[in-house]
Write an enzyme that holds these catalytic residues in place. Structure first.
Site, PDB file in Angstrom:
ATOM      1  N   HIS A 107      49.176  36.392  32.683  1.00  0.00           N
ATOM      2  CA  HIS A 107      47.979  37.227  32.522  1.00  0.00           C
ATOM      3  C   HIS A 107      48.265  38.533  31.767  1.00  0.00           C
ATOM      4  O   HIS A 107      47.700  38.749  30.693  1.00  0.00           O
ATOM      5  CB  HIS A 107      47.320  37.459  33.879  1.00  0.00           C
ATOM      6  CG  HIS A 107      46.273  38.514  33.875  1.00  0.00           C
ATOM      7  ND1 HIS A 107      45.111  38.406  33.140  1.00  0.00           N
ATOM      8  CD2 HIS A 107      46.213  39.723  34.485  1.00  0.00           C
ATOM      9  CE1 HIS A 107      44.383  39.505  33.317  1.00  0.00           C
ATOM     10  NE2 HIS A 107      45.035  40.311  34.116  1.00  0.00           N
ATOM     11  N   HIS A 159      49.558  46.704  33.492  1.00  0.00           N
ATOM     12  CA  HIS A 159      48.276  47.123  34.051  1.00  0.00           C
ATOM     13  C   HIS A 159      48.019  46.675  35.484  1.00  0.00           C
ATOM     14  O   HIS A 159      47.232  47.281  36.187  1.00  0.00           O
ATOM     15  CB  HIS A 159      47.109  46.729  33.134  1.00  0.00           C
ATOM     16  CG  HIS A 159      46.652  45.306  33.293  1.00  0.00           C
ATOM     17  ND1 HIS A 159      47.168  44.286  32.546  1.00  0.00           N
ATOM     18  CD2 HIS A 159      45.732  44.744  34.121  1.00  0.00           C
ATOM     19  CE1 HIS A 159      46.573  43.147  32.907  1.00  0.00           C
ATOM     20  NE2 HIS A 159      45.705  43.407  33.851  1.00  0.00           N
ATOM     21  N   GLU A 209      48.532  47.987  41.191  1.00  0.00           N
ATOM     22  CA  GLU A 209      47.543  47.435  42.109  1.00  0.00           C
ATOM     23  C   GLU A 209      48.092  46.250  42.904  1.00  0.00           C
ATOM     24  O   GLU A 209      47.815  46.114  44.081  1.00  0.00           O
ATOM     25  CB  GLU A 209      46.295  47.009  41.341  1.00  0.00           C
ATOM     26  CG  GLU A 209      45.089  47.002  42.250  1.00  0.00           C
ATOM     27  CD  GLU A 209      43.916  46.276  41.651  1.00  0.00           C
ATOM     28  OE1 GLU A 209      43.898  46.089  40.435  1.00  0.00           O
ATOM     29  OE2 GLU A 209      43.033  45.880  42.425  1.00  0.00           O
ATOM     30  N   ASP A 210      48.865  45.412  42.264  1.00  0.00           N
ATOM     31  CA  ASP A 210      49.242  44.155  42.905  1.00  0.00           C
ATOM     32  C   ASP A 210      50.673  44.057  43.413  1.00  0.00           C
ATOM     33  O   ASP A 210      51.033  43.066  44.038  1.00  0.00           O
ATOM     34  CB  ASP A 210      49.023  42.991  41.924  1.00  0.00           C
ATOM     35  CG  ASP A 210      47.541  42.800  41.621  1.00  0.00           C
ATOM     36  OD1 ASP A 210      46.730  43.326  42.392  1.00  0.00           O
ATOM     37  OD2 ASP A 210      47.226  42.142  40.622  1.00  0.00           O
ATOM     38  N   ASP A 260      41.618  42.862  29.616  1.00  0.00           N
ATOM     39  CA  ASP A 260      41.888  42.280  30.931  1.00  0.00           C
ATOM     40  C   ASP A 260      40.715  41.383  31.341  1.00  0.00           C
ATOM     41  O   ASP A 260      40.874  40.231  31.729  1.00  0.00           O
ATOM     42  CB  ASP A 260      42.064  43.445  31.915  1.00  0.00           C
ATOM     43  CG  ASP A 260      42.221  43.008  33.359  1.00  0.00           C
ATOM     44  OD1 ASP A 260      42.992  42.067  33.609  1.00  0.00           O
ATOM     45  OD2 ASP A 260      41.577  43.626  34.229  1.00  0.00           O
ATOM     46  N   ASP A 294      18.112  34.240  11.754  1.00  0.00           N
ATOM     47  CA  ASP A 294      19.513  34.590  11.572  1.00  0.00           C
ATOM     48  C   ASP A 294      20.457  33.668  12.345  1.00  0.00           C
ATOM     49  O   ASP A 294      21.594  33.996  12.607  1.00  0.00           O
ATOM     50  CB  ASP A 294      19.769  36.058  11.937  1.00  0.00           C
ATOM     51  CG  ASP A 294      19.379  36.372  13.370  1.00  0.00           C
ATOM     52  OD1 ASP A 294      18.783  35.506  14.037  1.00  0.00           O
ATOM     53  OD2 ASP A 294      19.670  37.496  13.824  1.00  0.00           O
TER      54      ASP A 294
HETATM   55 MN    MN Z   1      44.490  42.210  35.224  1.00  0.00          MN
END
Ligand code: MN
Length: 726
Positions: A51, A75, A79-80, A142, A262
């Site tokens: 990821h 990133h 958090e993880d 993300d 269009d």
């Molecule tokens: Mn992520």
């Protein structure tokens, strides 16, 4: 291993773009993130590291700079995984740390609510973080990867995430001019939210494209030829309108697929603005333009800086098609928007002056856009905060955003949540730590309000709050409580005086009561009680009007209250109902007189003042003797049973001037766990200069504790005298 392969791909991509650069920082970030994510997997079962790597590949395609790429790789670690922001800062520097922090905070936002206001706060929050636009760019990359891999999560999550993408992320990409990401996000969301409508639409457009493939190829060839004949350098591309965008158009304009002019378009990309107009001339010379379909977004760019010329023409065999004409630069902006401004430029490192210039230009641009936006609720108007940082953006523990004025306090926050939370607020935590109620909230603070049922707001709060909402509610609460108390006190006061003077209130008719009340300008008895409680009138005056025959006009024989009460009532205080409970703290209507400052356990007496409620004095207070000539204003009070309050007591201690004295004094108070509020020691000049004076204010629970403390102080060798002063 797929992860390492992905990394090689990433490195190759970056290497191709900037062959001179040292890619060690990229590799470091990769190794670091891979180490921490190594045991984790995605919902699809593949290694988690796929990821962040894919997100970074997207960023590399957008030609983002090294800080941005490192942020992409890192990133999710804060958090993880167990990694702290501090570690990121130490290893990768403050800029990367700031960006990772921004992305982490954005993921904590609770974006479920579709409420308009919520969305707006969310946007504000996003923009608060636009101090570094790279945060948003990474966040969008993300989200894009998460949307591409949405197939492996539950149906319920699919719908929630897709809806959120449509409500928030796609509009943001749009506003930032990132047409490419926006288009893909919208189509992916559409596909998951309305799979049937989506596939039907895709099928139909594809049919149309195939049916017209040959004609379009022919037209494309013609245009290319004509342009080069005119000396206009250009490349011509075919373009198929995005599914979601077609779907919206069909819905919005209630038209059939045939009328979407269009749906099929050709795009001419040339080298200069002059040639854009020249190309338009060539097109119109060849095919007939459909009236009302010519749009000049070069002269008047769209709010998100999109520029192009659009025209629809009637082609051979009645085939209508759109032509978009733009320069290379305009094309880049149309696809990448703000990211195009943020692009990595060779030979530039870190935040340079040029970069700052760009950022400023962008902000100026935002102000410009804002002027063009008619809808005041529009996204752009909320950009205010970025340029005028008068607001702070705080979170509830569940991630709801609370926008407050700068320097707002936890009390403002509490009232912003709910007035009940506000009025019962007794404390607050910011980011898990207890903070005082006067604390000034900071951007990004996660605030938790501690409440206690039955707690009432204090007057002091009025000095702390910054929002008018909180101020009004506090005033309202205080007035309501005061009035309630005043009514209660006034009623008791009147009943007590009635008993004392032998007036049977119960026998006085309601009409008579109300007549007297209205004499005092009160429409209800309750109002008169309140007025009595506030001390506006004396109970005796009122009773005299009610029963002139029983109550003498003058106070000629002011008998002490107590014996009378004992005689008239049935002798018991409980029944008398007259005792006012005094809490330790200075209360709203019952307050401790400053002249004697009585503390719990001391014998006390109440005095109904004129307009300020009931003053509680020590019975020994010299003022009491003077005040009590108006005996009907005297009222019985006693200490309420609540032991937690501390009373400030000021004392002066005369001692020998010797070392260690202060130490001994304070250790006595320490042993009693009595706080010292202030302490001042000086030489005592009057007594031969060999003495000292210690003045201190300490917190004392009650009379007993005071006696204990003063006794212990007296026993310290060298203490000559101790006095309690007011
Ligand atoms: Mn992520």
């Amino acid at each position: 291993m797929p992860v390492d392969q992905l990394y090689s791909e990433l490195e190759a991509k970056v290497r191709a773009l900037r062959p001179q650069d040292d890619l060690a920082p990229l590799h470091d970030a990769y190794v670091f993130a891979a180490e921490y994510h190594k045991t984790q997997t995605r919902d699809s079962g593949e290694p988690y590291m796929v990821h962040p790597l894919t997100v970074t590949l997207i960023l590399a395609d957008m030609q983002m700079d090294m800080i941005c790429l490192q942020t992409g790789l890192l990133h999710d670690v804060v958090e993880d995984t167990s990694v702290s922001l501090e570690e990121i800062r130490k290893r990768f520097g403050p800029e990367v740390a700031r960006c990772v922090d921004g992305v982490t905070k954005l993921s904590k936002l609770n974006l479920n609510s579709r409420e308009e206001r919520q969305a707006e706060s969310m946007r504000k929050m996003l923009l608060a973080m636009v101090t570094d636009i790279r945060v948003i760019i990474v966040k969008l990359a993300d989200r894009l990867h998460n949307m591409r891999t949405l197939g492996s999560v539950s149906r319920e999550r699919q719908e929630r995430i897709a809806q959120e993408t449509l409500d928030i992320y796609a509009p943001i990409a749009h506003r930032l001019g990132m047409g490419k990401i926006r288009g893909e996000l919208e189509d992916l969301a559409f596909m998951h939210l309305e799979p049937e409508a989506y596939s039907e639409l895709v099928r139909e457009t594809e049919n149309r494209r195939q049916a017209n493939e040959e004609s379009l190829q022919q037209i494309r060839h013609d245009i290319q030829l004509k342009l080069s004949r005119e000396g206009i350098p250009a490349r011509v591309e075919g373009r198929l309108k995005r599914a979601y965008s077609v779907y919206q158009k069909l819905k919005r304009q209630k038209i059939a697929m045939d009328q979407v002019y269009d749906l099929l378009a050709l795009r001419i990309i040339t080298d200069s603005v002059k040639n854009c107009y020249a190309a338009l001339g060539v097109i119109h010379n060849e095919w007939h333009p459909i009236p009302g379909r010519i749009k000049d977004f070069i002269a008047i760019p769209r709010p998100n800086l999109y520029q192009s010329l659009h025209t629809s023409v009637m082609g051979p065999g009645g085939l209508a098609f759109e032509v978009q004409i733009r320069t290379e630069e305009m094309h880049r902006i149309a696809e990448e928007g703000i990211a195009a401004h943020w692009k990595y430029k060779e030979g530039r490192k870190g935040a340079s002056a040029a970069e700052d210039d760009q950022r400023m230009a962008w902000l100026r641009q935002l102000v410009e856009w804002q002027k063009e936006i008619r809808d005041p609720g529009e996204f752009m108007s909320t950009l205010n905060m970025d340029l005028y940082p008068e607001e702070v953006y705080t979170f509830t523990p569940l991630g709801r955003v609370i926008v407050l004025p700068r320097d707002a306090t936890p009390i403002d926050f509490a009232y912003a949540i709910h007035s009940d939370v506000g009025s019962t607020c007794v404390g607050a935590k910011a980011n898990g730590r207890i903070v005082p109620l006067k604390y000034n909230l900071k951007n990004g603070d996660v605030v938790e309000i501690l409440t206690q049922a039955g707690h009432l707001p204090s007057k002091d709060w009025l000095a702390l709050v910054k929002t008018s909402r909180a101020r009004n509610k506090i005033k309202h609460d205080i007035n309501a409580t005061e009035r309630e108390k005043a009514i209660d006190i006034g009623q008791k006061y009147l009943e007590r005086e009635a008993r004392r003077l032998g007036v049977a209130l119960s026998r006085i008719s309601k009409a008579d009561l109300e007549r007297v009340a209205s004499d005092y300008g009160c429409s209800k008895m309750e109002d008169l009680h309140a007025a009595l409680g506030y001390g506006k009138y004396s109970a005796r005056q009122v009773l005299q009007k009610l029963a002139p025959e029983l109550v003498p006009e003058t106070v000629s024989e002011p008998e002490p209250a107590k014996p009378h009460q004992a005689a008239l009532g049935d002798g018991s205080k409980e029944n008398g109902d007259l005792v006012i409970k005094v809490k330790g703290i200075d209360d709203l209507l019952v307050y401790r007189a400053k002249c004697c400052n009585p503390i719990r356990g001391e014998s006390i007496v109440g005095y109904v003042t004129r307009g300020k409620g009931i003053a509680v004095h020590s019975t020994h207070c010299s003022n009491v003797q003077n005040l009590m000539y108006e005996v009907e204003r005297k009222i019985e009070v006693e200490w309420a049973r609540s032991a937690s309050e501390q009373f400030p007591v000021k004392m002066v201690i005369y001692t020998d001037d010797r070392p260690g004295m202060l130490n001994q004094l304070t250790s006595i108070l320490f042993a009693e766990s009595s706080n010292i509020r202030s302490l001042e020691a000086r030489a005592d000049e009057k007594h031969n200069g060999d003495g000292a004076i210690v003045e201190m204010t300490v917190e004392i629970k009650d009379k007993r504790q005071l006696e204990k403390v003063t006794g212990a102080i007296r026993r310290i060798p060298g203490v000559r005298d101790i006095e309690r002063v007011q």
